[in-house]
Design an enzyme around this catalytic site. Sequence first.
Site, PDB file in Angstrom:
ATOM      1  N   PHE A  12       0.841  -1.168  -0.299  1.00 30.93           N
ATOM      2  CA  PHE A  12       0.091  -0.078  -0.003  1.00 30.93           C
ATOM      3  C   PHE A  12       1.009   1.417  -0.207  1.00 30.93           C
ATOM      4  CE2 PHE A  12      -2.125   2.710   3.381  1.00 30.93           C
ATOM      5  CZ  PHE A  12      -2.741   3.516   2.422  1.00 30.93           C
ATOM      6  N   ILE A  13       1.725   1.439   1.094  1.00 32.21           N
ATOM      7  CA  ILE A  13       2.278   2.893   1.258  1.00 32.21           C
ATOM      8  C   ILE A  13       3.592   2.764   0.093  1.00 32.21           C
ATOM      9  CG2 ILE A  13       3.655   4.184   2.723  1.00 32.21           C
ATOM     10  CD1 ILE A  13       1.888   3.044   5.105  1.00 32.21           C
ATOM     11  N   THR A  36       2.666  -9.937   1.292  1.00 30.19           N
ATOM     12  CA  THR A  36       1.303  -9.106   1.235  1.00 30.19           C
ATOM     13  C   THR A  36       1.229  -8.063   0.257  1.00 30.19           C
ATOM     14  OG1 THR A  36       2.660  -7.700   2.852  1.00 30.19           O
ATOM     15  CG2 THR A  36       1.441  -9.081   4.067  1.00 30.19           C
ATOM     16  N   GLN A  72      10.310   0.308   3.202  1.00 34.33           N
ATOM     17  CA  GLN A  72       8.606   0.116   3.662  1.00 34.33           C
ATOM     18  C   GLN A  72       8.314  -1.037   3.783  1.00 34.33           C
ATOM     19  OE1 GLN A  72       7.403   3.511   3.809  1.00 34.33           O
ATOM     20  NE2 GLN A  72       9.362   4.031   3.362  1.00 34.33           N
ATOM     21  N   SER A  77       0.190  -5.118  11.266  1.00 35.01           N
ATOM     22  CA  SER A  77      -0.515  -5.522  12.020  1.00 35.01           C
ATOM     23  C   SER A  77      -0.265  -6.011  13.391  1.00 35.01           C
ATOM     24  CB  SER A  77      -1.743  -6.772  11.281  1.00 35.01           C
ATOM     25  OG  SER A  77      -2.442  -7.376  12.402  1.00 35.01           O
ATOM     26  N   SER A 117       3.830   4.787  14.742  1.00 31.77           N
ATOM     27  CA  SER A 117       3.249   5.162  15.958  1.00 31.77           C
ATOM     28  C   SER A 117       2.954   4.167  17.045  1.00 31.77           C
ATOM     29  CB  SER A 117       1.977   5.912  15.741  1.00 31.77           C
ATOM     30  OG  SER A 117       1.065   4.821  15.315  1.00 31.77           O
ATOM     31  N   TYR A 140       4.803  -6.514  16.955  1.00 34.26           N
ATOM     32  CA  TYR A 140       4.856  -5.506  16.082  1.00 34.26           C
ATOM     33  C   TYR A 140       5.361  -4.300  16.528  1.00 34.26           C
ATOM     34  CZ  TYR A 140       3.451  -2.028  12.185  1.00 34.26           C
ATOM     35  OH  TYR A 140       3.507  -1.312  11.381  1.00 34.26           O
ATOM     36  N   VAL A 170      -2.301   5.146   8.608  1.00 33.63           N
ATOM     37  CA  VAL A 170      -2.194   5.521   7.443  1.00 33.63           C
ATOM     38  C   VAL A 170      -3.372   4.785   6.426  1.00 33.63           C
ATOM     39  CG1 VAL A 170      -0.979   6.005   5.079  1.00 33.63           C
ATOM     40  CG2 VAL A 170       0.381   5.936   7.297  1.00 33.63           C
ATOM     41  N   ASP A 269      -3.796  -3.588  21.963  1.00 27.07           N
ATOM     42  CA  ASP A 269      -4.253  -2.656  21.496  1.00 27.07           C
ATOM     43  C   ASP A 269      -3.918  -1.080  22.381  1.00 27.07           C
ATOM     44  OD1 ASP A 269      -5.748  -1.746  19.164  1.00 27.07           O
ATOM     45  OD2 ASP A 269      -7.550  -1.514  20.025  1.00 27.07           O
TER      46      ASP A 269
END
Length: 304
Positions: A12-13, A36, A72, A77, A117, A140, A170, A269
Amino acid sequence: MSKYLVTGGAGFIGSHLAHALIAQGHQVVVADSLVTGRRENVPAAAEFRELDLSHIEAARKAVDGCDYVLHQAAIPSVPRSVRDPLTSHLANVDATLNVLIAARDAGCKRLVYAGSSSAYGDTPTLPKHEGMPGNPRSPYALQKYTGEQYCQMFTRLYGFETVTTRYFNVFGPRQLATSPYSGVISLFIKAALANTSPTIHGDGRQTRDFTYIDNVVDGVLRAVTAPAAGEVINVASGGRISLLEMWEALRRQTGATAEPTFGPAREGDVQDSQADITKAARLLGYQPVVEFSEGLRRTLEWTR
Ligand code: UD1
């Protein structure tokens, strides 16, 4: 014109970065294992090298001939890493060390690393600024944090220039909602367009600094040349909204009427996440270029 290696450039990024570099007239090499990532995300004008960077020889093949490295590639996840810490460790830590060694030895000018983050963990202070100590709460988060520490060490110890851009949740086109590990916005957009209930883990009051992809591309490309070697820099929108608010925004934009279903909070989380972006403004001249609701509108349009 320079030659750039984008690791994870089929993801993606990474694919957004690869497309932006080609639009600016640069040469681009994409290295990706396609675990992925998807081959069709790689721009036609890029050279594609299918490699598993957790082997040092593969990393050396990846960097060959490149001036700059945008590292990248990762297995993202939080919950996936909780379930299977070894696979993500190989992709997120071993591969990062290999790419650093290979890029240093090949004489690359700089490596820009995709930080996360999640390194900040669940500290109550908001917004999160780069002076705060790391507090990883999941494999992660620890892996991404270790990667940035390696980057800083390579700058201090070997004089090899690195910059870490810490991303905050993102979202945007090409982020797929194909697995339960997908980013929450992609999953909620899928639900909104089908008018089905999204699943909220916890009470939905957790907040995130959701950052539209164009902001990340702008921040990373600035980090390639800015006087910022050895630095860790938040690249985000600087705001935060809750999952409940995000679902309401999607309902407004799509006309969906479904109510969310609530399930238990996820292990590892974080409750609240919001970036202080003053360092990015100071060192990179960065300001967000697309705000949240416009980003959501563009992502919806792409998904439709
Ligand atoms: C974390 C990192 C982020 C990183 C990403 C990589 C933090 C603050 N952020 O994102 O920088 O890029 O990992 O994967 O650590 N959720 C639901 N329902 C769903 C899916 C998710 O309620 O169907 C919730 C999650 O429990 C979480 C929030 O939505 O509270 C965001 O989840 P997700 O999109 O997976 O990202 P983070 O884990 O926040």
